[in-house]
Write a protein that holds these residues in place. Structure first.
Motif, PDB file in Angstrom:
ATOM      1  N   ASN A   1       0.878  -1.369  -0.148  1.00 37.19           N
ATOM      2  CA  ASN A   1       0.067   0.017   0.251  1.00 37.19           C
ATOM      3  C   ASN A   1       0.893   1.322   0.247  1.00 37.19           C
ATOM      4  OD1 ASN A   1      -2.472  -1.236   0.058  1.00 37.19           O
ATOM      5  ND2 ASN A   1      -2.727  -1.253   2.246  1.00 37.19           N
TER       6      ASN A   1
ATOM      7  N   ARG B   1       0.539   4.036  -2.653  1.00 35.17           N
ATOM      8  CA  ARG B   1       0.137   5.629  -2.281  1.00 35.17           C
ATOM      9  C   ARG B   1       1.080   6.318  -2.705  1.00 35.17           C
ATOM     10  NH1 ARG B   1      -3.049   3.099   3.150  1.00 35.17           N
ATOM     11  NH2 ARG B   1      -4.428   1.755   1.820  1.00 35.17           N
TER      12      ARG B   1
ATOM     13  N   TYR C   1      -4.683   5.535  -8.060  1.00 42.82           N
ATOM     14  CA  TYR C   1      -6.027   4.908  -7.867  1.00 42.82           C
ATOM     15  C   TYR C   1      -6.015   3.480  -8.437  1.00 42.82           C
ATOM     16  CZ  TYR C   1      -7.360   9.397  -6.077  1.00 42.82           C
ATOM     17  OH  TYR C   1      -7.364  10.751  -5.219  1.00 42.82           O
TER      18      TYR C   1
ATOM     19  N   GLN D   1      -3.964   1.128  -6.765  1.00 36.83           N
ATOM     20  CA  GLN D   1      -4.478   0.448  -5.501  1.00 36.83           C
ATOM     21  C   GLN D   1      -5.199  -0.311  -5.658  1.00 36.83           C
ATOM     22  OE1 GLN D   1      -3.512   2.033  -1.968  1.00 36.83           O
ATOM     23  NE2 GLN D   1      -4.165   0.083  -1.648  1.00 36.83           N
ATOM     24  N   TRP D   2      -6.457   0.083  -6.549  1.00 36.41           N
ATOM     25  CA  TRP D   2      -7.537  -1.235  -6.830  1.00 36.41           C
ATOM     26  C   TRP D   2      -6.873  -2.215  -7.323  1.00 36.41           C
ATOM     27  CZ3 TRP D   2     -12.579  -1.445  -5.983  1.00 36.41           C
ATOM     28  CH2 TRP D   2     -13.349  -2.341  -6.968  1.00 36.41           C
ATOM     29  N   GLN D   3      -5.986  -2.543  -8.171  1.00 36.07           N
ATOM     30  CA  GLN D   3      -5.260  -3.887  -8.456  1.00 36.07           C
ATOM     31  C   GLN D   3      -4.683  -4.365  -7.266  1.00 36.07           C
ATOM     32  OE1 GLN D   3      -2.614  -2.880 -11.645  1.00 36.07           O
ATOM     33  NE2 GLN D   3      -4.230  -2.967 -13.227  1.00 36.07           N
TER      34      GLN D   3
ATOM     35  N   SER E   1      -5.161  -4.172  -4.136  1.00 36.32           N
ATOM     36  CA  SER E   1      -6.173  -4.719  -3.227  1.00 36.32           C
ATOM     37  C   SER E   1      -6.949  -6.064  -3.566  1.00 36.32           C
ATOM     38  CB  SER E   1      -6.951  -3.556  -2.720  1.00 36.32           C
ATOM     39  OG  SER E   1      -6.322  -2.299  -2.480  1.00 36.32           O
TER      40      SER E   1
ATOM     41  N   LEU F   1     -10.754   2.811 -12.812  1.00 38.33           N
ATOM     42  CA  LEU F   1     -11.242   4.194 -11.927  1.00 38.33           C
ATOM     43  C   LEU F   1     -10.727   5.241 -12.366  1.00 38.33           C
ATOM     44  CD1 LEU F   1     -10.230   2.585  -8.476  1.00 38.33           C
ATOM     45  CD2 LEU F   1     -12.554   2.505  -9.508  1.00 38.33           C
TER      46      LEU F   1
ATOM     47  N   TRP G   1      -1.512  13.184  -1.834  1.00 38.25           N
ATOM     48  CA  TRP G   1      -1.143  11.982  -1.664  1.00 38.25           C
ATOM     49  C   TRP G   1       0.667  12.011  -1.581  1.00 38.25           C
ATOM     50  CZ3 TRP G   1      -3.787   8.545   0.458  1.00 38.25           C
ATOM     51  CH2 TRP G   1      -5.357   8.721   0.167  1.00 38.25           C
TER      52      TRP G   1
ATOM     53  N   TYR H   1       2.703  10.505   1.736  1.00 39.13           N
ATOM     54  CA  TYR H   1       3.430   9.309   1.726  1.00 39.13           C
ATOM     55  C   TYR H   1       4.922   9.449   1.540  1.00 39.13           C
ATOM     56  CZ  TYR H   1      -0.571   6.668   2.802  1.00 39.13           C
ATOM     57  OH  TYR H   1      -1.608   6.252   3.727  1.00 39.13           O
TER      58      TYR H   1
ATOM     59  N   SER I   1      -7.810   5.948  -1.031  1.00 36.03           N
ATOM     60  CA  SER I   1      -6.685   6.017  -1.626  1.00 36.03           C
ATOM     61  C   SER I   1      -6.851   5.225  -3.327  1.00 36.03           C
ATOM     62  CB  SER I   1      -5.506   5.120  -0.868  1.00 36.03           C
ATOM     63  OG  SER I   1      -5.748   3.694  -0.959  1.00 36.03           O
ATOM     64  N   MET I   2      -8.167   4.927  -3.542  1.00 35.70           N
ATOM     65  CA  MET I   2      -8.462   4.618  -4.738  1.00 35.70           C
ATOM     66  C   MET I   2      -9.426   5.770  -5.421  1.00 35.70           C
ATOM     67  SD  MET I   2      -9.711   0.694  -3.833  1.00 35.70           S
ATOM     68  CE  MET I   2      -8.573  -0.546  -3.126  1.00 35.70           C
TER      69      MET I   2
END
Lengths: 1044, 493
Positions: free
Chosen positions: A846, A850, A862, A865-867, A869, A892, A903, A907, B191-192
């Protein structure tokens, strides 16, 4: 007729170095005993010698015999007091303390009777029976029998009569046992405080120790205040004369004094068949030939001879050789290091490569650093790269063994905040109130304002008067609380160190410390080597490495001494205050001074570093020096003596030694008095002795025709020097690093920023500001990328820097290294490929996503992160075969620019995209705000409106409540001054904001006459009038550097 | 479809401690972090999440109060008990600081939503609680809706139907940060770029479930009304409270007897049902003129003995004077104990056969003590106890009778030598011809034992001696070293 007062020697006193049991300083006990006319007094802290050096110094000054001892609570429930009769006895007790301490965690000890069954003890043992005696006489007899068999003729029974219940019965019991086992009885005071008036504090420390309050202590409190040093008249009424007389017999047998400690330096440092003197000369001469390969200047030869003679006379050869040996080790390991301290800037140290300050280039005098009159050991501190100092420390342990090398202690004492907290709690104040008082105190306030705070908090104090609280807080201030580890002061001995001073465990694993601190070591004249850590050395070493990689260095490594001296371009850069990241001269105050002082030589830098210090600032020396340097004021001296002292600083005292010399030359201080003054300066704030010299100094100067104004300024400067003074030798060593780092920044900015960023955390600026500055200096910064980044930031070419994984919040080094290993053969081709080939936990995945480290797959954060997750944590990672598994064909929306920036800050702490202020400006959200870079073109006195990220909030102690704020926009920095009344008005905005908008009056420095205006960089400030918090325009996770 | 009304208390921490309306800047804190600040504190710039250091730098006079979760729970329970009058289905959620009521079934009783909501909101306002309401088909949706800026009325399509479209519309617009799910899930969603509920609703549930787990999958399904309601309902506490009302008032204690018996029988049934035994009886007599008297009786009985409790109540009642006609009599009990293995028969009157001999003795002792306490009042029944204090007169103390041993341990210290009889006030000793005289001459035998303490209150300094009186008795006397006066303080046996 008045009966004769009995003579008496107190054999049993614990001081406040028996932490939270004793209620008086060792010095107080010794002085009081002397005042009461005792023949001798003992400091016998519990399993500790931590307070004895202070007691020894006090005993010497008030001329009373000091006996050194220690009390122990044995595992068998026996309380024993050991007294040192001679040096062997002292070493035996010291070794026992070490043994008991080293096998227990920090702050505790473990000892039992069998530890004493050793070869003929030289010490005397006193069985302290008061609390230990039980009602079962059989058990007592057994203990007596055991003790007698161990200590035989060296055993006494210590009787203390503190006017408690059952005292007579107990005494008879003791008498019976003593008679039966032939153990002589003696009086022993069990003293916990020097005067009875300390009883309240005694109860308070008991409550603190037992983590309760005095109301709840009940029977755990001392019933009365009898555990103090009694007058001899009182003693006569308390004890039978025989018991008092016995104390004198025992005291007569205790002949040990700390003066007889014969400290010896390790001798393995000298090769066989030669002497330390010869060896030091050989090394020095070798070094001189290396330093001046063509011809050693005559002045240097004579300087070396003079120094060697003095070193020989003072028998300091081994000390110099030991430091040389440590520095040699570091150099062999390519660990950058540099010596500083009183003896470091000598020709000998330069020839031994301990320091790089060329005696031919500086105007430093060795006699100032090793003084025969002072008879003090030389002091050489050596700074090492902060990331590699541990290697040096381990070398010392390896070479001398843990039994012969140990770190000095630092005595942690009660400060106002901890005093308020602990005393408040002990008196039973509400926890919330105590917290509030302690916190209020720490917020830019001084302890004197405690009274006012109490009133404000409307402390009714139920049963306790606020007055009592204040008195107890005042009493407990500077009380030792526990021993901690000194930052790097090593003591090395020829014999096992525990024979000299007890050792104990530090909080840090595998670290041992001695029970004496820096002051104790100095008082006894022991030699200490400071092995210190300095972040800038790490940064410079790394930068030098990058220069070697990218510059033509003929296959040789580019080293510190390859940096050319007195480079004009470097000084030009300094005159423009372009010093972000540069050692010592990067703070805002230093940057403001640079365009005014305009350093042109190395010595100017030495002055520049020393002048922005509380000493010269409080003494009002800055402006006179600048005026003289700019030719606005003539340089005059009242007499030739003053010229000799102040000549090199244009008649204005700037360095600590100058002030001391001035006291001698201008106020008539003798050498001894000047030495006392120097001691008072360095301990200023701890004991307040400095004020004792005020009248003598000022009157002395007035008598010699100096103005009261000058005398006052000098005294104020002395005060400032107390905590933060800078001796010329330190300043010179620091100036070298300041020059080196400036030169690298000026000539090799890529290498400079890469080295600096890879040595974080250190220095004044966060990576965000360093990266902004690097880009302004033409360095291209590439973002963190899973296919290109390493753990460290990498210099790809001279001017291209790739950020490393170390920047990411939440990423661990080991994981990053695993990642780099995984892609060693081939780069990651997709997210699925990355997941399959790395074994990084979800949290770090993550963190990478991020931070936008996957942008090389043309996937925005984004989508990434979708992938990522989609990989279920409970399922094995190798099930991920392709990206199709990861994205479910869902696309997305990409983040907007401001979201990306937010972001980035969250981070990585910085952004490589547009500066947030540029975005706000483009969106017309900063109405008519002037950019930082344009401020230089605006006239003095004009009203301007600025806005920026808050990068620094500072309230220096020397600035009478003024607050300095630094704002950053896309073009640079704005310096803001907020006066006290504006601070009160805009308190919320100042404290809560991350982005500020400020309207105020512009102030700029005048042009320096005779200099080309084009070459001058004006110092610009905005004096805040109107302050508005505009953080809501772009919520950012930024941090500012807030300090006092 | 159900209608769930959510009452959300955004200032529960402050309200539970009654400090929201304080005029002083006050903040609820936990681990030195501000959790909730009252309006004066907010005005000073203090925000939730501030550290105490920051908060104090903004406002040095800030009052900080530690959070008390129990008080918050009590307040929610109190509201829930009260809310029973509006619905038999009440639920509380401490995490969300909310009380939920299913009101579909109560609409008829209250003649429509508006009347019901009016009574309910007026009742909460009277309690001076800060609240928001939401209305939807399930509790969580109603909780989320309470964050929208619309009144619950807005979501009604007809007197019997909620407007699902409007509900969905408003849910969609809310930020995901409000969703009652794990913080890590919310952080992942953000974060998405999924910042609002509509962006989550628009994604396939299976994809969401795969990424955020079963729990989140269920939450989304539940919010979309695809899951049945399975929230556990609030069960009121097992306190006993019952009353008898007398239309014209009673003017004689005798007249109360049958009602006392009735209420005790009711209590017995209540206890039997729950397998409990009471530890207190709280009687309240409410007079016609609005006044009232309370009788509180403690019971140490192991079994419910109605006859004994009746007798004890009458004993207590005898000591009371009626101030006016009695309008009502109520009995309440809050303190209970589980009776463990005792069975039903223990609740039968005069049945002590199941007790052992020792138990029986104890039970008799308990009955006697209960009667004594009722007859003499507890303040007249005292016992002696040691006390951890260095001052002799405070080292023992008389405390109200309890069946527990309240003596302080002496923490391993040797017990100091003390006479059993201490005078309540030290008696001054005269000096005759340099000899101590108090009803005879005193000769010092032993001492002194010095006590010098309590500097934080009033300093007590005394030198104690043991002395022989001319009559042969051994006295404990002391000299005050400050004013040099002698006193007798005790007599040794």
């Amino acid at each position: 007729m008045t009966p004769l007062l009995p003579d008496y020697a107190e054999l049993h006193c614990i001081s406040n170095f028996t932490f939270l049991r004793g209620a008086s300083h060792p010095e107080e006990l010794v002085t009081q005993a002397a005042e009461l006319g005792y023949r001798a007094v003992t400091i016998s802290d519990e399993c500790s010698f931590a307070g004895i050096v202070r007691a020894h110094m006090a005993a010497k000054s008030c001329n009373i015999k000091l006996i050194i001892g220690s009390e122990f609570y044995l595992n068998e429930n026996i309380r024993l007091l050991l007294l040192a009769t001679d040096k062997t006895a002292y070493s035996q007790i010291s070794s026992l303390i070490s043994k008991a301490r080293l096998r227990s965690p920090k702050g505790s000890y473990d000892i039992s009777l069998k530890d004493f069954q050793r070869e003929s003890p030289h010490y005397l043992a006193i069985w302290l029976v008061n609390d230990a005696l039980t009602d079962e006489q059989e058990a007592n007899q057994k203990i007596a029998e055991q003790l007698k068999s161990v200590f035989q003729q060296s055993l006494w029974m210590g009787i203390n009569l503190p006017r408690k219940s059952h005292q007579q019965q107990r005494y008879l019991q003791c008498y019976e046992i003593a008679k039966r086992y032939h153990i002589p009885m003696t009086a022993s005071g069990n003293v916990h405080m020097h005067v009875a008036a300390r009883k309240p504090l005694q109860d308070v420390v008991t409550a603190i120790r037992l983590n309760t309050n005095i109301q709840r202590l009940g029977n755990k409190l001392q019933a009365n205040a009898e555990l103090h040093l009694h007058s001899r008249k009182q003693l006569a009424s308390l004890y039978p004369p025989e018991l008092l007389a016995e104390t004198l017999q025992i005291a007569a047998r205790c002949q040990f004094t700390l003066d007889s400690l014969n400290y010896q330096y390790p001798d393995e440092i000298v090769p066989p068949n030669t002497t330390a003197t010869q060896f030091l000369r050989e090394l020095t001469e070798d070094g001189a030939r290396q330093r001046w390969p063509d011809h050693i200047p005559e002045t240097v030869i004579s300087l070396i001879e003079k120094e060697l003679a003095l070193i020989h006379e003072m028998k300091y050869e081994q000390y110099f050789l030991t430091v040389y040996d440590i520095v040699q080790f570091a150099r062999n390991q390519k660990i950058l290091c540099q010596g500083r301290g009183s003896a470091a800037n000598s020709a000998v140290c330069y020839c031994l490569f301990i320091t790089e300050v060329d005696p031919a280039r500086s105007q430093l005098l060795f006699e100032r650093f090793i003084s025969k009159e002072r008879d003090e050991p030389p002091d050489i501190d050596v700074d090492f790269e902060h990331e590699r100092r541990e290697e040096v420390m381990q070398y010392i342990y390896r070479k001398y063994g843990r039994e012969r090398a140990a770190l000095a202690a630092t005595v942690i004492t009660y400060r106002p905040r901890s005093a308020v907290r602990d005393v408040g709690k002990a008196l039973g104040f509400d926890q919330a109130l105590v917290d509030k008082l302690a916190k209020s105190l720490s917020w830019w306030k001084k302890p004197q304002q405690l009274d006012e705070l109490l009133n404000r908090a409307q402390v009714q104090q139920r049963s306790i008067s606020a007055q009592l609280f204040l008195q107890l807080v005042d009493e407990i201030l500077r009380f030792p609380r526990h021993l901690s580890q000194h930052v790097g002061g090593f003591i090395i001995c020829r014999e096992p160190i525990s024979m000299l001073v007890p050792l104990e465990n530090a909080a840090m694993k595998n670290r041992t410390i001695i029970q004496w601190d820096k002051t104790d070591i100095e008082s006894l004249g022991l030699m200490k080597i400071d092995v210190l850590a300095l972040g800038m050395l790490s940064a410079i070493r790394k930068s030098l490495g990058y220069i070697s990689d990218f510059e033509e260095t003929n296959g040789k490594e580019f080293q510190l001494d390859n940096i050319p001296a007195e480079d004009k371009a470097t000084y030009d850069m300094l005159c423009k205050a372009d010093t972000i990241g540069v050692f010592q001269i990067e703070s805002r105050a230093q940057m403001n001074m640079l365009p005014r002082l305009r350093p042109q030589t190395f010595y100017d830098l030495v002055i520049q570093i020393a002048i922005i210090r509380p000493g010269p600032i409080q003494g009002g020396m800055v402006h006179p020096f600048l005026r003289r340097r700019q030719g606005l004021e003539s340089i005059t001296y009242a007499n030739a003596g003053l010229e000799a002292v102040l000549g090199r600083t244009l008649g204005v005292p700037i360095f600590q030694e100058q002030v001391i010399q001035l006291a001698m030359v201008a106020a008539g201080f003798s050498g001894g008095e000047a030495d006392q003054l120097r001691r008072a300066i360095t301990s200023w704030g701890r004991n307040g002795h400095l004020d004792l010299f005020r009248d003598k100094l000022i009157n002395g100067m007035l008598e010699r025709g100096y103005s009261i104004d000058f005398a006052d300024r000098l005294f104020n400067q002395l005060r400032g020097f107390g905590a933060y003074g800078f001796p010329e030798s330190h300043s010179a060593s620091f100036a070298l690093l300041a020059y080196a780092s400036s030169w690298i920044k000026c000539n090799h900015p890529g290498a400079f920023y890469c080295g600096l960023l890879n040595s974080q955390p250190m220095g004044f600026y966060a990576p965000a500001q360093l990266v902004q500055d690097a880009r302004r200096h033409g360095v291209q910064i590439l973002p963190v990328c899973i296919n290109h980044s390493q753990w460290d930031h990498c210099l790809m070419t001279r001017h291209v820097l790739r950020l490393g994984f170390r920047l990411l919040k939440g990423m661990h080094r080991k994981s990053a290294e695993r990642l780099v290993t995984a892609r060693a053969d081939r780069s990651f081709s997709s997210m699925a490929d990355f997941i399959q080939r790395t074994h990084i936990n979800r949290q770090e995945q993550n963190c990478l996503v991020r931070s936008d480290a996957f942008q090389c797959f043309n996937s925005h954060r984004y989508q990434s992160q979708w992938q990522i997750s989609a990989v279920e944590e409970s399922r094995p990672l190798f099930n991920v075969e392709s990206d199709a598994v990861l994205d479910d064909h869902i696309v997305l929306a990409a983040p907007k620019e401001h979201e990306e920036i937010q972001w980035d800050y969250s981070y990585t702490g910085l952004t490589l995209r547009r500066h947030p202020m540029a975005l706000l400006r483009e969106n017309q959200l900063l109405h008519r705000c002037t950019r930082a870079t344009d401020l230089a073109t605006i006239e003095h006195g004009h009203i301007v409106h600025i806005a920026g990220l808050v990068t620094c909030r500072q309230r220096p102690g020397t600035a009478t409540g003024v607050l300095f704020i630094t704002l950053e926009d896309e073009t640079g920095y704005c310096n803001v001054i907020v006066w006290k009344n504006q601070q009160q008005h805009y308190n919320q905005e100042i404290i809560n904001s991350r982005i500020l908008s400020i309207k105020g009056k512009l102030q700029r420095t005048e042009q320096i006459a005779g200099l080309d205006p084009q070459q001058q960089t004006p110092v610009v400030h905005i004096v805040a009038g109107f302050i508005k918090d505009i953080s809501h325009l772009m919520p950012l996770n930024t941090s500012s550097h807030d300090f006092h | 479809m159900m209608w769930w009304l959510c009452i959300r208390f955004p200032s529960l921490m402050l309200d539970s401690l009654s400090i929201r309306e304080s005029t002083e800047a006050t903040a609820i804190i936990e681990r030195q972090i501000v959790l909730q600040a009252n309006p004066p504190a907010v005005e000073k710039g203090i925000k939730n999440g501030h550290s105490m250091a920051t908060a104090l730098s903004l406002h040095p006079e800030l009052q900080a109060v530690e959070r008390q979760i129990n008080r918050e729970k009590e307040l929610l329970e109190h509201v829930a008990v009260w809310a029973y009058r509006f619905s038999p289905q009440v639920s509380i959620d401490e995490q969300l600081s909310a009380v939920f009521l299913e009101i579909r079934g109560s609409l008829k009783l209250f003649r429509g939503f508006n009347r019901l909501f009016h009574y309910l909101s007026e009742g909460i306002k009277k309690r001076k609680l800060h609240f928001y309401c939401g209305l939807s088909h399930n509790p969580i949706a109603s909780y989320l809706i309470s964050y929208s800026d619309k009144d619950p009325e807005y979501y009604r399509q007809s007197p019997t139907k909620l407007d699902s479209k409007k509900i969905l519309q408003n849910l969609n617009a809310l930020p995901v940060a409000l969703l009652p799910c794990r913080k890590s899930v919310k952080k992942n969603l953000q974060s998405m770029g999924l910042t609002h509920i509509h962006s989550v609703f628009s994604l396939p549930k299976t994809s969401l479930g795969k990424r955020f787990g079963r729990e989140f999958f269920d939450l989304i399904a539940y919010l979309k009304n695809e899951e049945k309601e399975h929230r556990s309902l609030f069960v009121p506490p097992e306190h006993f409270n019952s009353s008898r009302y007398f239309l014209n008032g009673l003017n004689n204690k005798q007249q109360l007897h049958p009602y006392i018996n009735q209420l005790l029988t009711e209590l017995k049934n209540h206890l039997r049902f729950r397998q409990l035994i009471n530890r207190q009886l709280n009687w309240q007599l409410n007079y016609i003129d609005g006044g009232s008297d309370s009788l509180r009786l403690n019971s140490s009985l192991q079994v419910f003995q109605q006859r004994s409790l009746f007798d004890i109540t009458l004993l207590k009642l005898e000591q009371m004077k009626l101030r006016a006609n009695i309008e009502s009599l109520s009995l309440s009990c809050k303190e209970f104990e589980k009776i463990g293995s005792y069975n039903d028969s223990l609740f039968q009157q005069h049945d002590n056969e199941l007790l052992t001999e020792d138990d029986s003795k104890n039970e008799k002792y308990n009955v006697v003590m209960d009667k004594l306490l009722s007859r003499l009042q507890s303040k007249h029944c005292i016992q002696l106890s040691t006390h951890n204090d260095l001052l002799p007169e405070k080292a023992w103390r008389a405390i109200q009778y309890t069946d527990n041993n309240n003596s302080d341990p002496l923490d391993g210290q040797a017990t100091p030598l003390r006479p059993l009889w201490l005078l309540s006030k030290p008696a001054a000793i005269q000096q005759h011809q340099k000899k101590l005289y108090w009803q005879g001459y005193l000769q010092l035998l032993q001492g002194p034992e010095r006590i010098d303490n309590q500097w934080w209150k009033q300093r007590h300094a005394r030198d104690y001696y043991i002395a022989r009186h001319s009559n042969g008795s051994i006295y404990w006397i002391f000299k005050d070293p400050i004013n040099r006066q002698w006193f007798v303080h005790g007599i040794f046996s």
